[in-house]
Design a protein around this motif. Structure first.
Motif, PDB file in Angstrom:
ATOM      1  N   SER A  53       0.802  -1.228   0.000  1.00 55.11           N
ATOM      2  CA  SER A  53       0.000   0.000   0.000  1.00 55.11           C
ATOM      3  C   SER A  53       0.832   1.275   0.000  1.00 55.11           C
ATOM      4  O   SER A  53       0.355   2.319  -0.427  1.00 55.11           O
ATOM      5  N   GLY A  54       2.047   1.207   0.526  1.00 56.40           N
ATOM      6  CA  GLY A  54       2.859   2.411   0.667  1.00 56.40           C
ATOM      7  C   GLY A  54       2.442   3.267   1.856  1.00 56.40           C
ATOM      8  O   GLY A  54       2.985   4.345   2.078  1.00 56.40           O
ATOM      9  N   THR A  55       1.475   2.803   2.637  1.00 57.44           N
ATOM     10  CA  THR A  55       0.989   3.538   3.811  1.00 57.44           C
ATOM     11  C   THR A  55       2.088   3.613   4.869  1.00 57.44           C
ATOM     12  O   THR A  55       2.779   2.636   5.119  1.00 57.44           O
ATOM     13  N   ALA A  56       2.235   4.787   5.485  1.00 51.88           N
ATOM     14  CA  ALA A  56       3.231   4.977   6.545  1.00 51.88           C
ATOM     15  C   ALA A  56       2.681   4.448   7.866  1.00 51.88           C
ATOM     16  O   ALA A  56       1.518   4.695   8.213  1.00 51.88           O
ATOM     17  N   TYR A  57       3.511   3.698   8.593  1.00 49.28           N
ATOM     18  CA  TYR A  57       3.140   3.135   9.891  1.00 49.28           C
ATOM     19  C   TYR A  57       4.199   3.443  10.936  1.00 49.28           C
ATOM     20  O   TYR A  57       5.374   3.602  10.602  1.00 49.28           O
ATOM     21  N   GLU A  58       3.777   3.471  12.186  1.00 50.62           N
ATOM     22  CA  GLU A  58       4.661   3.504  13.348  1.00 50.62           C
ATOM     23  C   GLU A  58       4.239   2.343  14.235  1.00 50.62           C
ATOM     24  O   GLU A  58       3.092   2.276  14.658  1.00 50.62           O
ATOM     25  N   THR A  59       5.162   1.453  14.516  1.00 48.53           N
ATOM     26  CA  THR A  59       4.852   0.271  15.296  1.00 48.53           C
ATOM     27  C   THR A  59       5.722   0.255  16.551  1.00 48.53           C
ATOM     28  O   THR A  59       6.949   0.317  16.437  1.00 48.53           O
ATOM     29  N   PRO A  60       5.116   0.186  17.742  1.00 53.61           N
ATOM     30  CA  PRO A  60       5.942   0.083  18.952  1.00 53.61           C
ATOM     31  C   PRO A  60       6.602  -1.293  19.031  1.00 53.61           C
ATOM     32  O   PRO A  60       5.960  -2.310  18.782  1.00 53.61           O
ATOM     33  N   ILE A  61       7.891  -1.292  19.334  1.00 52.07           N
ATOM     34  CA  ILE A  61       8.660  -2.534  19.419  1.00 52.07           C
ATOM     35  C   ILE A  61       9.609  -2.446  20.616  1.00 52.07           C
ATOM     36  O   ILE A  61       9.802  -1.381  21.185  1.00 52.07           O
ATOM     37  N   ALA A  62      10.212  -3.559  20.954  1.00 48.72           N
ATOM     38  CA  ALA A  62      11.222  -3.593  22.005  1.00 48.72           C
ATOM     39  C   ALA A  62      12.575  -3.870  21.362  1.00 48.72           C
ATOM     40  O   ALA A  62      12.741  -4.854  20.639  1.00 48.72           O
ATOM     41  N   VAL A  63      13.534  -2.989  21.621  1.00 42.21           N
ATOM     42  CA  VAL A  63      14.889  -3.152  21.101  1.00 42.21           C
ATOM     43  C   VAL A  63      15.659  -4.050  22.066  1.00 42.21           C
ATOM     44  O   VAL A  63      15.619  -3.849  23.277  1.00 42.21           O
ATOM     45  N   VAL A  64      16.352  -5.025  21.515  1.00 37.79           N
ATOM     46  CA  VAL A  64      17.159  -5.940  22.324  1.00 37.79           C
ATOM     47  C   VAL A  64      18.591  -5.404  22.358  1.00 37.79           C
ATOM     48  O   VAL A  64      19.206  -5.239  21.299  1.00 37.79           O
ATOM     49  N   PRO A  65      19.129  -5.113  23.536  1.00 33.08           N
ATOM     50  CA  PRO A  65      20.514  -4.629  23.616  1.00 33.08           C
ATOM     51  C   PRO A  65      21.502  -5.646  23.022  1.00 33.08           C
ATOM     52  O   PRO A  65      21.415  -6.844  23.298  1.00 33.08           O
ATOM     53  N   THR A  66      22.408  -5.151  22.189  1.00 32.34           N
ATOM     54  CA  THR A  66      23.374  -6.011  21.508  1.00 32.34           C
ATOM     55  C   THR A  66      24.798  -5.732  21.996  1.00 32.34           C
ATOM     56  O   THR A  66      25.071  -4.685  22.578  1.00 32.34           O
ATOM     57  N   THR A  67      25.681  -6.652  21.697  1.00 29.37           N
ATOM     58  CA  THR A  67      27.089  -6.495  22.077  1.00 29.37           C
ATOM     59  C   THR A  67      27.838  -5.589  21.113  1.00 29.37           C
ATOM     60  O   THR A  67      28.951  -5.168  21.412  1.00 29.37           O
ATOM     61  N   ASP A  68      27.262  -5.274  19.964  1.00 29.53           N
ATOM     62  CA  ASP A  68      27.882  -4.426  18.950  1.00 29.53           C
ATOM     63  C   ASP A  68      26.998  -3.194  18.745  1.00 29.53           C
ATOM     64  O   ASP A  68      25.853  -3.318  18.295  1.00 29.53           O
ATOM     65  N   ALA A  69      27.516  -2.008  19.033  1.00 35.36           N
ATOM     66  CA  ALA A  69      26.734  -0.762  18.950  1.00 35.36           C
ATOM     67  C   ALA A  69      26.287  -0.431  17.527  1.00 35.36           C
ATOM     68  O   ALA A  69      25.355   0.350  17.349  1.00 35.36           O
ATOM     69  N   SER A  70      26.917  -1.019  16.517  1.00 41.95           N
ATOM     70  CA  SER A  70      26.513  -0.732  15.133  1.00 41.95           C
ATOM     71  C   SER A  70      25.316  -1.574  14.706  1.00 41.95           C
ATOM     72  O   SER A  70      24.776  -1.384  13.622  1.00 41.95           O
ATOM     73  N   ILE A  71      24.892  -2.511  15.562  1.00 41.27           N
ATOM     74  CA  ILE A  71      23.779  -3.404  15.256  1.00 41.27           C
ATOM     75  C   ILE A  71      22.592  -3.073  16.148  1.00 41.27           C
ATOM     76  O   ILE A  71      22.737  -2.871  17.348  1.00 41.27           O
ATOM     77  N   VAL A  72      21.407  -3.028  15.544  1.00 37.22           N
ATOM     78  CA  VAL A  72      20.150  -2.888  16.275  1.00 37.22           C
ATOM     79  C   VAL A  72      19.357  -4.165  16.023  1.00 37.22           C
ATOM     80  O   VAL A  72      19.201  -4.583  14.873  1.00 37.22           O
ATOM     81  N   MET A  73      18.876  -4.769  17.109  1.00 34.38           N
ATOM     82  CA  MET A  73      18.125  -6.017  16.969  1.00 34.38           C
ATOM     83  C   MET A  73      16.768  -5.888  17.650  1.00 34.38           C
ATOM     84  O   MET A  73      16.657  -5.310  18.725  1.00 34.38           O
ATOM     85  N   ILE A  74      15.774  -6.455  17.004  1.00 30.65           N
ATOM     86  CA  ILE A  74      14.405  -6.466  17.517  1.00 30.65           C
ATOM     87  C   ILE A  74      13.914  -7.913  17.477  1.00 30.65           C
ATOM     88  O   ILE A  74      13.968  -8.561  16.426  1.00 30.65           O
ATOM     89  N   GLY A  75      13.477  -8.403  18.617  1.00 26.97           N
ATOM     90  CA  GLY A  75      12.938  -9.750  18.677  1.00 26.97           C
ATOM     91  C   GLY A  75      11.602  -9.841  17.956  1.00 26.97           C
ATOM     92  O   GLY A  75      10.838  -8.874  17.916  1.00 26.97           O
ATOM     93  N   LEU A  76      11.342 -10.985  17.372  1.00 24.91           N
ATOM     94  CA  LEU A  76      10.082 -11.241  16.666  1.00 24.91           C
ATOM     95  C   LEU A  76       9.362 -12.397  17.353  1.00 24.91           C
ATOM     96  O   LEU A  76       9.427 -13.543  16.890  1.00 24.91           O
ATOM     97  N   PRO A  77       8.669 -12.126  18.466  1.00 29.51           N
ATOM     98  CA  PRO A  77       8.036 -13.223  19.207  1.00 29.51           C
ATOM     99  C   PRO A  77       6.950 -13.953  18.429  1.00 29.51           C
ATOM    100  O   PRO A  77       6.622 -15.084  18.761  1.00 29.51           O
TER     101      PRO A  77
END
Length: 140
Positions: A53-77
């Motif tokens: 659709s191209g529709t813009a969304y904002e989804t609340p998520i939880a960021v998982v702290p990683t050992t590498d600051a250049s990486i952002v990880m989000i769990g997908l339960p």
């Protein structure tokens, strides 16, 4: 730029290790209100567009702290077929409102829970072992 109701509902299928649907539905308004704030470091808002659709969304998520600051990880339960995750993979990135700042995320890659454990800081590893998948990004 809020998420439509069809994406804010939790899928009907239950994934082992995923939070109970009632708990998620009960806490969703709180998560949406707090996500992305400077003083709530684990919750963020991922901004993405619908792949069809191209529709813009904002989804609340939880960021998982990683050992590498250049990486952002989000769990997908609920697994790799979560709509917002499919959207960011199709777009090859997204924007994240996290800790009161906007962060560009590129090169999303969905990994299984076992691989995600290797990216996570030690206190979060047992939780990730229960998730079927996670999505890993590089900061843009």
């Amino acid at each position: 730029m809020n998420e439509t109701s069809h994406q804010s509902r939790v899928p009907d299928t239950r994934v082992a290790g995923a939070p109970p649907r009632r708990l998620v539905n009960a806490t969703a308004p709180i998560a949406r209100a707090l996500a992305g704030r400077r003083w709530v470091p684990l919750w963020a808002l991922i901004r993405h567009r619908g792949r069809r659709s191209g529709t813009a969304y904002e989804t609340p998520i939880a960021v998982v702290p990683t050992t590498d600051a250049s990486i952002v990880m989000i769990g997908l339960p609920w697994g790799a077929k979560t709509n917002w995750a499919r959207n960011v993979v199709a777009a090859d990135g997204a924007s994240l409102r996290w800790r009161g700042r906007d962060v560009e995320l590129v090169h999303p890659r969905i990994v299984d829970g076992a691989e995600a454990v290797g990216f996570a800081k030690a206190p979060f590893r047992p939780l990730l072992k229960r998730f079927p998948a996670a999505i890993v990004f590089r900061r843009g």
